[in-house]
Design a protein around this motif. Sequence first.
Motif, PDB file in Angstrom:
ATOM      1  N   THR A 284       0.830  -1.204   0.000  1.00  0.00           N
ATOM      2  CA  THR A 284       0.000   0.000   0.000  1.00  0.00           C
ATOM      3  C   THR A 284       0.865   1.255   0.000  1.00  0.00           C
ATOM      4  OG1 THR A 284      -1.783  -1.164   1.153  1.00  0.00           O
ATOM      5  CG2 THR A 284      -1.821   1.248   1.243  1.00  0.00           C
ATOM      6  N   GLN A 285       1.866   1.303   0.877  1.00  0.00           N
ATOM      7  CA  GLN A 285       2.769   2.454   0.926  1.00  0.00           C
ATOM      8  C   GLN A 285       3.513   2.634  -0.394  1.00  0.00           C
ATOM      9  OE1 GLN A 285       5.501   2.029   4.215  1.00  0.00           O
ATOM     10  NE2 GLN A 285       3.934   2.419   5.753  1.00  0.00           N
ATOM     11  N   ALA A 286       3.925   1.526  -1.002  1.00  0.00           N
ATOM     12  CA  ALA A 286       4.677   1.601  -2.250  1.00  0.00           C
ATOM     13  C   ALA A 286       3.827   2.194  -3.373  1.00  0.00           C
ATOM     14  CB  ALA A 286       5.196   0.219  -2.640  1.00  0.00           C
ATOM     15  N   TRP A 287       2.577   1.738  -3.497  1.00  0.00           N
ATOM     16  CA  TRP A 287       1.708   2.303  -4.528  1.00  0.00           C
ATOM     17  C   TRP A 287       1.432   3.780  -4.263  1.00  0.00           C
ATOM     18  CZ3 TRP A 287       1.633   0.326  -8.994  1.00  0.00           C
ATOM     19  CH2 TRP A 287       1.637  -1.064  -9.196  1.00  0.00           C
ATOM     20  N   ASP A 288       1.247   4.148  -2.991  1.00  0.00           N
ATOM     21  CA  ASP A 288       1.076   5.565  -2.649  1.00  0.00           C
ATOM     22  C   ASP A 288       2.296   6.366  -3.106  1.00  0.00           C
ATOM     23  OD1 ASP A 288      -1.379   5.051  -1.439  1.00  0.00           O
ATOM     24  OD2 ASP A 288      -0.584   5.151   0.606  1.00  0.00           O
ATOM     25  N   ALA A 289       3.483   5.850  -2.824  1.00  0.00           N
ATOM     26  CA  ALA A 289       4.728   6.561  -3.142  1.00  0.00           C
ATOM     27  C   ALA A 289       4.905   6.777  -4.637  1.00  0.00           C
ATOM     28  CB  ALA A 289       5.923   5.817  -2.562  1.00  0.00           C
ATOM     29  N   VAL A 290       4.473   5.809  -5.460  1.00  0.00           N
ATOM     30  CA  VAL A 290       4.620   5.960  -6.912  1.00  0.00           C
ATOM     31  C   VAL A 290       3.403   6.647  -7.546  1.00  0.00           C
ATOM     32  CG1 VAL A 290       6.212   4.011  -7.085  1.00  0.00           C
ATOM     33  CG2 VAL A 290       3.774   3.647  -7.543  1.00  0.00           C
ATOM     34  N   GLY A 291       2.514   7.153  -6.722  1.00  0.00           N
ATOM     35  CA  GLY A 291       1.413   7.976  -7.214  1.00  0.00           C
ATOM     36  C   GLY A 291       0.175   7.250  -7.676  1.00  0.00           C
ATOM     37  N   VAL A 292       0.085   5.964  -7.425  1.00  0.00           N
ATOM     38  CA  VAL A 292      -1.137   5.223  -7.761  1.00  0.00           C
ATOM     39  C   VAL A 292      -1.951   5.156  -6.471  1.00  0.00           C
ATOM     40  CG1 VAL A 292      -2.132   3.094  -8.677  1.00  0.00           C
ATOM     41  CG2 VAL A 292       0.056   3.934  -9.569  1.00  0.00           C
ATOM     42  N   GLN A 293      -2.849   6.104  -6.348  1.00  0.00           N
ATOM     43  CA  GLN A 293      -3.596   6.311  -5.117  1.00  0.00           C
ATOM     44  C   GLN A 293      -4.940   5.603  -5.159  1.00  0.00           C
ATOM     45  OE1 GLN A 293      -2.287   8.132  -2.584  1.00  0.00           O
ATOM     46  NE2 GLN A 293      -0.433   8.548  -3.763  1.00  0.00           N
ATOM     47  N   PRO A 294      -5.543   5.353  -3.990  1.00  0.00           N
ATOM     48  CA  PRO A 294      -6.856   4.705  -3.979  1.00  0.00           C
ATOM     49  C   PRO A 294      -7.919   5.557  -4.668  1.00  0.00           C
ATOM     50  CG  PRO A 294      -6.224   5.395  -1.757  1.00  0.00           C
ATOM     51  CD  PRO A 294      -5.039   5.625  -2.657  1.00  0.00           C
ATOM     52  N   ARG A 295      -7.705   6.848  -4.779  1.00  0.00           N
ATOM     53  CA  ARG A 295      -8.687   7.716  -5.439  1.00  0.00           C
ATOM     54  C   ARG A 295      -8.654   7.548  -6.955  1.00  0.00           C
ATOM     55  NH1 ARG A 295      -4.398  10.922  -4.206  1.00  0.00           N
ATOM     56  NH2 ARG A 295      -3.541  12.129  -5.910  1.00  0.00           N
ATOM     57  N   THR A 296      -7.619   6.870  -7.475  1.00  0.00           N
ATOM     58  CA  THR A 296      -7.535   6.599  -8.904  1.00  0.00           C
ATOM     59  C   THR A 296      -8.491   5.449  -9.198  1.00  0.00           C
ATOM     60  OG1 THR A 296      -5.206   7.215  -8.827  1.00  0.00           O
ATOM     61  CG2 THR A 296      -5.966   6.087 -10.806  1.00  0.00           C
ATOM     62  N   ALA A 297      -9.599   5.740  -9.821  1.00  0.00           N
ATOM     63  CA  ALA A 297     -10.640   4.731 -10.026  1.00  0.00           C
ATOM     64  C   ALA A 297     -10.195   3.659 -11.014  1.00  0.00           C
ATOM     65  CB  ALA A 297     -11.911   5.388 -10.523  1.00  0.00           C
ATOM     66  N   ALA A 298     -10.431   2.412 -10.640  1.00  0.00           N
ATOM     67  CA  ALA A 298     -10.169   1.297 -11.546  1.00  0.00           C
ATOM     68  C   ALA A 298     -11.216   1.320 -12.650  1.00  0.00           C
ATOM     69  CB  ALA A 298     -10.226  -0.017 -10.785  1.00  0.00           C
ATOM     70  N   THR A 299     -10.796   1.070 -13.878  1.00  0.00           N
ATOM     71  CA  THR A 299     -11.742   1.102 -14.998  1.00  0.00           C
ATOM     72  C   THR A 299     -12.258  -0.279 -15.345  1.00  0.00           C
ATOM     73  OG1 THR A 299      -9.901   1.005 -16.550  1.00  0.00           O
ATOM     74  CG2 THR A 299     -10.739   3.197 -15.994  1.00  0.00           C
ATOM     75  N   VAL A 300     -11.704  -1.325 -14.750  1.00  0.00           N
ATOM     76  CA  VAL A 300     -12.200  -2.691 -14.918  1.00  0.00           C
ATOM     77  C   VAL A 300     -12.246  -3.327 -13.538  1.00  0.00           C
ATOM     78  CG1 VAL A 300     -11.343  -2.974 -17.272  1.00  0.00           C
ATOM     79  CG2 VAL A 300      -9.879  -3.588 -15.374  1.00  0.00           C
ATOM     80  N   ALA A 301     -12.898  -4.462 -13.439  1.00  0.00           N
ATOM     81  CA  ALA A 301     -13.047  -5.127 -12.148  1.00  0.00           C
ATOM     82  C   ALA A 301     -12.034  -6.260 -11.981  1.00  0.00           C
ATOM     83  CB  ALA A 301     -14.461  -5.682 -12.013  1.00  0.00           C
ATOM     84  N   LEU A 302     -11.734  -6.570 -10.730  1.00  0.00           N
ATOM     85  CA  LEU A 302     -10.894  -7.726 -10.425  1.00  0.00           C
ATOM     86  C   LEU A 302     -11.590  -8.990 -10.896  1.00  0.00           C
ATOM     87  CD1 LEU A 302      -9.713  -7.084  -6.750  1.00  0.00           C
ATOM     88  CD2 LEU A 302      -8.290  -7.080  -8.779  1.00  0.00           C
ATOM     89  N   MET A 303     -10.808  -9.990 -11.223  1.00  0.00           N
ATOM     90  CA  MET A 303     -11.353 -11.300 -11.533  1.00  0.00           C
ATOM     91  C   MET A 303     -11.969 -11.847 -10.248  1.00  0.00           C
ATOM     92  SD  MET A 303     -10.589 -11.798 -14.728  1.00  0.00           S
ATOM     93  CE  MET A 303     -10.668 -13.552 -15.008  1.00  0.00           C
ATOM     94  N   PRO A 304     -12.880 -12.804 -10.334  1.00  0.00           N
ATOM     95  CA  PRO A 304     -13.431 -13.390  -9.109  1.00  0.00           C
ATOM     96  C   PRO A 304     -12.296 -13.951  -8.261  1.00  0.00           C
ATOM     97  CG  PRO A 304     -14.654 -14.125 -11.030  1.00  0.00           C
ATOM     98  CD  PRO A 304     -13.447 -13.382 -11.539  1.00  0.00           C
ATOM     99  N   ASN A 305     -12.318 -13.608  -6.985  1.00  0.00           N
ATOM    100  CA  ASN A 305     -11.263 -14.045  -6.079  1.00  0.00           C
ATOM    101  C   ASN A 305     -11.528 -15.476  -5.649  1.00  0.00           C
ATOM    102  OD1 ASN A 305      -9.296 -14.395  -4.153  1.00  0.00           O
ATOM    103  ND2 ASN A 305      -9.678 -12.459  -3.118  1.00  0.00           N
ATOM    104  N   PRO A 306     -10.641 -16.404  -6.006  1.00  0.00           N
ATOM    105  CA  PRO A 306     -10.855 -17.795  -5.635  1.00  0.00           C
ATOM    106  C   PRO A 306     -10.578 -18.064  -4.164  1.00  0.00           C
ATOM    107  CG  PRO A 306      -8.780 -17.566  -6.786  1.00  0.00           C
ATOM    108  CD  PRO A 306      -9.450 -16.220  -6.820  1.00  0.00           C
ATOM    109  N   ALA A 307     -10.086 -17.057  -3.457  1.00  0.00           N
ATOM    110  CA  ALA A 307      -9.771 -17.246  -2.042  1.00  0.00           C
ATOM    111  C   ALA A 307     -11.046 -17.400  -1.233  1.00  0.00           C
ATOM    112  CB  ALA A 307      -8.976 -16.052  -1.520  1.00  0.00           C
ATOM    113  N   SER A 308     -11.036 -18.360  -0.345  1.00  0.00           N
ATOM    114  CA  SER A 308     -12.160 -18.506   0.573  1.00  0.00           C
ATOM    115  C   SER A 308     -11.695 -17.997   1.923  1.00  0.00           C
ATOM    116  CB  SER A 308     -12.616 -19.963   0.656  1.00  0.00           C
ATOM    117  OG  SER A 308     -11.534 -20.779   1.053  1.00  0.00           O
ATOM    118  N   GLY A 309     -11.847 -16.703   2.138  1.00  0.00           N
ATOM    119  CA  GLY A 309     -11.324 -16.080   3.343  1.00  0.00           C
ATOM    120  C   GLY A 309      -9.884 -15.663   3.123  1.00  0.00           C
ATOM    121  N   SER A 310      -9.200 -15.326   4.194  1.00  0.00           N
ATOM    122  CA  SER A 310      -7.837 -14.811   4.066  1.00  0.00           C
ATOM    123  C   SER A 310      -6.778 -15.894   4.218  1.00  0.00           C
ATOM    124  CB  SER A 310      -7.596 -13.714   5.105  1.00  0.00           C
ATOM    125  OG  SER A 310      -7.711 -14.265   6.397  1.00  0.00           O
ATOM    126  N   THR A 311      -7.180 -17.174   4.222  1.00  0.00           N
ATOM    127  CA  THR A 311      -6.210 -18.240   4.429  1.00  0.00           C
ATOM    128  C   THR A 311      -5.827 -18.967   3.150  1.00  0.00           C
ATOM    129  OG1 THR A 311      -7.969 -19.804   4.914  1.00  0.00           O
ATOM    130  CG2 THR A 311      -6.987 -18.645   6.795  1.00  0.00           C
TER     131      THR A 311
END
Length: 145
Positions: free
Chosen positions: A102-129
């Motif tokens: 997160t800090q690295a993307w902030d530092a290179v100027g890709v901020q959370p306010r930069t809206a994604a123009t496409v969506a993530l693929m379905p996350n195959p993760a079932s929870g955080s494990t």
Amino acid sequence: NPGLFGDPNHYTQRIVGFDPHYNSTIASHAFYLAIEGGTNRTSGQTVQGVGAANRDQIEKAFFRALTVLMPSSATFALTRAATIQAARDLYGTGSAAERAITQAWDAVGVQPRTAATVALMPNPASGSTAHCVCGTSAPARKCGA
């Protein structure tokens, strides 16, 4: 140090519609900062990396994002979101890997306010494990376990 060769190290330096390899140093600089830490010369923002001993955490998060979560039409904003999500999937919310990415993307100027123009693929993760199988995109077991 992308600037040493005249390559962009910050989102504001990208050239839209230009060779994507030229702009790729923005993402590779974020990857480097997430591992080693340091200060982006353009933004002046400092990143607390995970350190070389934990480099595999960043490698695995980026690999998971690039092979499982991102469509081929991904933007910088979506790449940010996918790599942060991958760190959460692999190491948990609030982990050192998530913080560093997160800090690295902030530092290179890709901020959370930069809206994604496409969506993530379905996350195959079932929870955080969920973890990736080394060398594949199938989420099944922990890499290197």
